[in-house]
Each structure stands twice: as C-alpha cells, then as structure tokens.
Write an enzyme that holds these catalytic residues in place. Structure first.
Site, PDB file in Angstrom:
ATOM      1  CE1 TYR A   1      -4.137   1.929   1.170  1.00  0.00           C
ATOM      2  CE2 TYR A   1      -2.362   3.425   1.720  1.00  0.00           C
ATOM      3  CZ  TYR A   1      -3.692   3.190   1.484  1.00  0.00           C
ATOM      4  OH  TYR A   1      -4.586   4.221   1.564  1.00  0.00           O
TER       5      TYR A   1
ATOM      6  CE1 TYR B   1       4.532   2.598   1.784  1.00  0.00           C
ATOM      7  CE2 TYR B   1       6.317   4.102   2.320  1.00  0.00           C
ATOM      8  CZ  TYR B   1       5.814   3.064   1.565  1.00  0.00           C
ATOM      9  OH  TYR B   1       6.594   2.478   0.593  1.00  0.00           O
TER      10      TYR B   1
HETATM   11  N1  LIG Z   1       7.853   4.153  -4.895  1.00  0.00           N
HETATM   12  C1  LIG Z   1       8.824   4.473  -4.042  1.00  0.00           C
HETATM   13  O1  LIG Z   1       9.376   5.597  -4.096  1.00  0.00           O
HETATM   14  C2  LIG Z   1       9.297   3.489  -3.008  1.00  0.00           C
HETATM   15  C3  LIG Z   1      10.282   3.906  -2.134  1.00  0.00           C
HETATM   16  C4  LIG Z   1      10.734   3.011  -1.177  1.00  0.00           C
HETATM   17  C5  LIG Z   1      10.211   1.725  -1.136  1.00  0.00           C
HETATM   18  N2  LIG Z   1       9.242   1.343  -1.985  1.00  0.00           N
HETATM   19  C6  LIG Z   1       8.716  -0.020  -1.876  1.00  0.00           C
HETATM   20  O2  LIG Z   1       8.998  -0.706  -3.081  1.00  0.00           O
HETATM   21  C7  LIG Z   1       7.997  -1.703  -3.337  1.00  0.00           C
HETATM   22  C8  LIG Z   1       7.439  -1.534  -4.719  1.00  0.00           C
HETATM   23  O3  LIG Z   1       6.839  -0.252  -4.803  1.00  0.00           O
HETATM   24  P1  LIG Z   1       6.403   0.403  -6.193  1.00  0.00           P
HETATM   25  O4  LIG Z   1       7.056   1.728  -6.269  1.00  0.00           O
HETATM   26  O5  LIG Z   1       6.577  -0.575  -7.307  1.00  0.00           O
HETATM   27  O6  LIG Z   1       4.847   0.637  -5.892  1.00  0.00           O
HETATM   28  P2  LIG Z   1       3.630   0.884  -6.879  1.00  0.00           P
HETATM   29  O7  LIG Z   1       4.093   1.233  -8.242  1.00  0.00           O
HETATM   30  O8  LIG Z   1       2.714   1.802  -6.145  1.00  0.00           O
HETATM   31  O9  LIG Z   1       2.981  -0.563  -6.949  1.00  0.00           O
HETATM   32  C9  LIG Z   1       2.313  -1.111  -5.846  1.00  0.00           C
HETATM   33  C10 LIG Z   1       2.171  -2.579  -6.017  1.00  0.00           C
HETATM   34  O10 LIG Z   1       1.407  -3.033  -4.917  1.00  0.00           O
HETATM   35  C11 LIG Z   1       0.160  -3.517  -5.354  1.00  0.00           C
HETATM   36  N3  LIG Z   1      -0.884  -3.025  -4.429  1.00  0.00           N
HETATM   37  C12 LIG Z   1      -1.524  -3.781  -3.543  1.00  0.00           C
HETATM   38  N4  LIG Z   1      -2.377  -3.093  -2.819  1.00  0.00           N
HETATM   39  C13 LIG Z   1      -2.300  -1.839  -3.233  1.00  0.00           C
HETATM   40  C14 LIG Z   1      -2.973  -0.651  -2.852  1.00  0.00           C
HETATM   41  N5  LIG Z   1      -3.909  -0.646  -1.901  1.00  0.00           N
HETATM   42  N6  LIG Z   1      -2.657   0.487  -3.501  1.00  0.00           N
HETATM   43  C15 LIG Z   1      -1.720   0.483  -4.470  1.00  0.00           C
HETATM   44  N7  LIG Z   1      -1.047  -0.633  -4.870  1.00  0.00           N
HETATM   45  C16 LIG Z   1      -1.339  -1.789  -4.244  1.00  0.00           C
HETATM   46  C17 LIG Z   1       0.005  -3.119  -6.801  1.00  0.00           C
HETATM   47  O11 LIG Z   1      -0.721  -4.153  -7.406  1.00  0.00           O
HETATM   48  P3  LIG Z   1      -0.983  -4.375  -8.989  1.00  0.00           P
HETATM   49  O12 LIG Z   1       0.306  -4.884  -9.550  1.00  0.00           O
HETATM   50  O13 LIG Z   1      -2.067  -5.377  -9.025  1.00  0.00           O
HETATM   51  O14 LIG Z   1      -1.356  -3.008  -9.508  1.00  0.00           O
HETATM   52  C18 LIG Z   1       1.445  -2.982  -7.266  1.00  0.00           C
HETATM   53  O15 LIG Z   1       1.997  -4.209  -7.696  1.00  0.00           O
HETATM   54  C19 LIG Z   1       6.979  -1.532  -2.198  1.00  0.00           C
HETATM   55  O16 LIG Z   1       7.273  -2.449  -1.185  1.00  0.00           O
HETATM   56  C20 LIG Z   1       7.216  -0.129  -1.680  1.00  0.00           C
HETATM   57  O17 LIG Z   1       6.831  -0.002  -0.337  1.00  0.00           O
HETATM   58  C21 LIG Z   1       8.774   2.191  -2.939  1.00  0.00           C
END
Ligand SMILES: NC(=O)c1ccc[n+]([C@@H]2O[C@H](COP(=O)([O-])OP(=O)(O)OC[C@H]3O[C@@H](n4cnc5c(N)ncnc54)[C@H](OP(=O)(O)O)[C@@H]3O)[C@@H](O)[C@H]2O)c1
Length: 277
Positions: free
Chosen positions: A55, A119
């Site tokens: 999330y 978060y």
């Molecule tokens: N974005 C950043 O800057 C950042 C920074 C540090 C760490 N992270 C971590 O890196 C990992 C990957 O993040 P990301 O950037 O790839 O995230 P993202 O683009 O927002 O994707 C979120 C993923 O989680 C799924 N999901 C499940 N429940 C959700 C909800 N309620 N709302 C939105 N998405 C939901 C989505 O499913 P679907 O595939 O079905 O759409 C998608 O695969 C996560 O563990 C995140 O905490 C991200």
C-alpha cells in the site's frame, strides 16, 4: 507478488530468465485479504517469492491505516510464513520511510528506525514479519521512479510537456532509483540465494549512487528533456502533505554490494538511460 507496480512490472521481465514466473496482482488476489496471498504461495510452491506488493499511497495511509496495515504488515507476514512452509526463499521490499530523516550521513541497515507516519510504521512491521525467517531478505528502497506507473519522473515530464509551473521541494535529500535497476539487482540476488539455498538472508539497502534533492532531480529531468521549463525551489513547509516525509533518505549500499556483488551506478546516468527508453 504484484503485476503492474513500478517494481513488479520490471521484475516480471527480469526474473523470467531464472525460471517460470507467476506474477500475482490485484486482479486475482485482494490485498485486503492477506491470507489469500499466503494460500496462493502454498498452492504454487515456488522456489522463490519476490513481494513487490504494498500500500504505497503514503498520504492516504494516514486516513486508511487498516488497509495499509493489511497490505504492508499482514500480507508480507502471511507470504513469509507460507514461503517458509513450502521451503521457498523470499525477497521483500521496504522503504526509507522507516527512518525519521534526521540523519546526515547515508543510513545503514543497523541504524535506528523511527517512522514518521502510518506507511513507514506498517512497512516496518512487514520487515519484522518477513525477517522472522532468517533465510528471507528485506531490501529497503528509496525514491523509486520508472517509465511506467505513477512516479516523480513521469509527473515532472508531463507537467513540463504541458508547460505547467513546477514548484519542487529542495530541502529533502535522497537517491532517485530506477525500478529497472532494482529489478536487475534483485535478479542477481535471487539467483545467488537460489544457488546457496541455506545461506542466510537479512536486511539490505539498495539505491542508486549519489544523492540529490527533489528539486535537483526535477532540474536534471528538465535538462535531459531539453525543456525550456525551470523548476522553482520551495521548502517542505510550502508544500504541506498529510504524511510527514523524512528530510534525509539517503541509503548506504555497501552491505548489498558486498553480499551480492552488485552496485547501482550514480543516479544521474541512470535517469538519462531511463529517459532514453
Ligand atoms: N515508490 C517508491 O518511491 C518506493 C520507495 C521506497 C520503497 N518502496 C517499496 O517498493 C515496493 C514496490 O513499490 P512500487 O514503487 O513498485 O509501488 P507501486 O508502483 O505503487 O505498486 C504497488 C504494487 O502493490 C500492489 N498493491 C496492492 N495493494 C495496493 C494498494 N492498496 N494500492 C496500491 N497498490 C497496491 C500493486 O498491485 P498491482 O500490480 O495489481 O497493480 C502494485 O503491484 C513496495 O514495497 C514499496 O513499499 C517504494
């Protein structure tokens, strides 16, 4: 775990050379039902689970803490236990938001955590649940961008293309990290974890080299786009958000590099590569 997220989508490409990939996303499983994700792992019986589901709506999490808790804390716990039961290894992602951002030198894995919001708190609980099995790995990321999904690079590119004004925070520091680099580095780690099946897992930081501010990142994107737009530097207090952000989010990469022999290059060159794609 995950299909369309920034990191999940890149993983689907990168991990496919290691073997058959089952990418489970929200279209087939509900993140509000964490046990369903554990059941899926017990049915599929994979060798490796990589969980990129989270999330990630940092501000919305402040008003939807139960949903953040289910996706960020309970879901990884269910998946971790299921992976252990079927003998699979697990790689799970966490975040710089576990820190309060009062640091001044790159954060190391053993540094004290102190999340500022829902978060970060729920992600920290997810880390602990996964690391209950010492064969599993947690990789903390920061400032993820890519050419798909919703992220800072795409927002700046769109606003500049529309000739909209850009007012960008210049007092938060971090390392912009390309989702493709994360997937490539994860693939290298996954391969090594599969070869050395009983080797310990642990907690790792992974980010591009160097550091900048959001304003520095935006200015680099505009310059690479050869855009006539300029980004105006503002302070965090001029851009209030429901969730507080860590002011300093730079992650030290040495432990990941020493263990897996992989280091993501300096952020500037990687942004240029991402924009070429
Ligand atoms: N974005 C950043 O800057 C950042 C920074 C540090 C760490 N992270 C971590 O890196 C990992 C990957 O993040 P990301 O950037 O790839 O995230 P993202 O683009 O927002 O994707 C979120 C993923 O989680 C799924 N999901 C499940 N429940 C959700 C909800 N309620 N709302 C939105 N998405 C939901 C989505 O499913 P679907 O595939 O079905 O759409 C998608 O695969 C996560 O563990 C995140 O905490 C991200």
């Amino acid at each position: 775990m995950g299909r369309q997220g920034q990191v999940a989508w890149e993983l689907r490409r990168t991990l496919s050379v290691l073997g058959e990939v089952h990418a489970l996303g929200r279209e087939s499983l509900d993140p509000d039902d964490p046990s369903a994700w554990g059941r899926a792992v017990r049915e599929l019986r994979p060798d490796m689970v990589v969980n990129a589901v989270a999330y990630t709506a940092v501000d919305l999490a402040e008003t939807e803490p139960e949903r953040a808790q289910r996706a960020n804390a309970e879901l990884p716990g269910e998946v971790s236990r299921a992976a252990s039961q079927v003998g699979a290894r697990m790689i799970h992602y966490s975040t710089d938001y576990v820190f309060d951002g009062t640091g001044t030198v790159p954060y190391r894995e053993e540094d004290r955590t102190n999340p500022l919001g829902v978060y970060g708190r729920t992600k920290l609980l997810g880390e602990e649940a996964v690391l209950a099995d010492d064969r599993h790995c947690v990789i903390r990321l920061c400032w993820v961008y890519g050419t798909r999904g919703r992220n800072f690079l795409l927002t700046v590119r769109r606003l500049a293309g529309e000739g909209k004004p850009l007012r960008i925070v210049s007092d938060q520091r971090g390392c912009p990290t390309w989702s493709r680099d994360i997937a490539e580095a994860t693939g290298q780690a996954a391969r090594q974890l599969l070869v050395a099946r009983d080797a310990e897992g642990g907690l790792f930081h992974l980010a591009s080299g160097g550091q900048t501010t959001w304003h520095g990142f935006a200015s680099e994107i505009l310059s690479l786009m050869e855009s006539p737009s300029q980004a105006e530097a503002i302070s965090t207090v001029e851009y209030p958000t429901p969730a507080r952000r860590p002011a300093y989010s730079v992650l030290a990469n040495d432990k990941f590099a020493a263990r897996f022999g992989v280091r993501v290059p300096d952020w500037r060159g990687q942004v240029a590569l991402a924009l070429e794609g």
